[in-house]
Motif scaffolding. Structure first.
Motif: not given
Length: 374
Positions: A119, A122-123
């Protein structure tokens, strides 16, 4: 779980993309200059801290100002406690990205131990898309531990959590299908992580507080190093910078950027800068000291930090520029980052510090370094 050893050298993430991506972070010949903030809460008219929402809006305004005055980088730190407003740096940085055009944007730091490495990538890959490739991430364990209980982690796993999550992040950073296994989460097999970056690489630094094992780990993963220098003298970190470069050589890696993060404040004169910063520095460090069993923060400690070779970059533009140029030369830095928000220092004083840093300090540092090279 036992403490993991430093890993063997890992393959570079997207080797073809590495030189261009890392050059934008700064080099020893052409260093870059940034600012850091945690979203510290100033005191309102009633003498109490402003609402966290107001502090976050102030960070956005300060980021926009930093872009306007020529600062190269803005780092926003992650915390989960009541003296700092920002727990989701990437969201704040996305708001700044939409109102800026040139400044690089990153975390300072992302607490990887209590987050999901997939994550995180991804962020910040999403931030890279929003900002036109200006995103980067600084990975660390953080100087506070509130996030461990908040997200259901056991502090006894402190070492292995960071070790395994960094290992997984490095695999994801290659932007190739990931096959990975460890003890902290289920394994992955040929898993593709989206979105990918247009550049083929999300730049990631490893931020360290001063342990040799962490420095060697950064070299093993082929990630740039940022040293958090908040006490003592920057000169005391020379051995760590040298260790990092020796480790890069042993791992047969090219030279990578070394950065440094330190607190500071710029005002028209040395006296004004010190008088503005001291009470807020003292209050913030005394609070942390009570939590950790330290003694009270004194004016003598502040003055020592503000001296010519101390860890506080506080003073007039000329004083701060001279000290930054010395630190860059001493450590061979590719980037210097000043934490400009200190405790309850008012937003107006922070804004003036940013303005002076961008318009006077950075040009003067570059001039001093050019004179040194001539």
């Amino acid at each position: 779980m036992s403490t993991p050893p430093v890993p063997p050298a890992q393959p570079d993430a997207q080797p073809d993309a590495l030189p261009d991506a890392l050059a934008r972070l700064g080099t020893r010949a052409h260093p870059t200059f940034g600012l850091d903030t945690f979203g510290d809460l100033e005191l309102g008219p009633d003498g109490r801290p402003v609402h966290e929402a107001e502090a976050i809006r102030q960070v956005v305004a300060e980021g926009v100002l930093a872009d306007e005055v020529g600062v190269d980088y803005l780092g926003v730190g992650e915390h989960h406690r009541d003296d700092y407003a920002v727990s989701a740096p990437d969201v704040v940085l996305a708001a700044i990205a939409g109102q800026t055009s040139r400044i690089r944007l990153g975390s300072g730091v992302t607490v990887l131990s209590s987050d999901d490495p997939i994550r995180v990538h991804q962020r910040f890959a999403t931030l890279a898309a929003i900002s036109g490739g200006r995103a980067e991430v600084q990975l660390g364990r953080g100087s506070f531990t509130e996030s461990f209980a908040l997200f259901g982690h056991d502090l006894s796993d402190y070492e292995v959590l960071f070790h395994e999550k960094l290992d997984l992040f490095a695999a994801v950073q290659t932007e190739q299908p990931v096959t990975w296994s460890g003890t902290t989460r289920p394994p992955l097999r040929e898993q593709v992580v989206h979105p990918r970056t247009e550049a083929g690489l999300l730049p990631a630094w490893i931020a360290v507080g001063g342990t040799p094992q962490s420095v060697v780990r950064a070299a093993a993963y082929g990630m740039p190093l940022v040293l958090a220098v908040i006490g003592g003298s920057p000169a005391g970190f020379t051995q760590l910078a040298d260790l990092y470069r020796r480790a890069l050589t042993e791992y047969e890696r090219p030279e990578l950027p070394v950065g440094m993060h330190s607190p500071g404040h710029v005002a028209a004169t040395d006296e004004l800068a010190r008088e503005q910063m001291y009470p807020h520095q003292a209050a913030a460090f005394s609070r942390i000291g009570r939590e950790r069993g330290w003694g009270p923060y004194t004016r003598a400690a502040f003055d020592e930090g503000a001296s010519a070779q101390g860890a506080l970059f506080v003073g007039s533009p000329e004083t701060v520029a001279t000290k930054i140029a010395w630190a860059v030369r001493t450590l061979g830095l590719s980037r210097f980052q000043m934490k400009y928000a200190v405790g309850a220092l008012p937003h107006a004083q922070r804004a003036e510090s940013i303005r002076l840093y961008g318009t006077e300090v950075i040009p003067r540092v570059r001039e001093l370094l050019a004179q040194e090279r001539a």
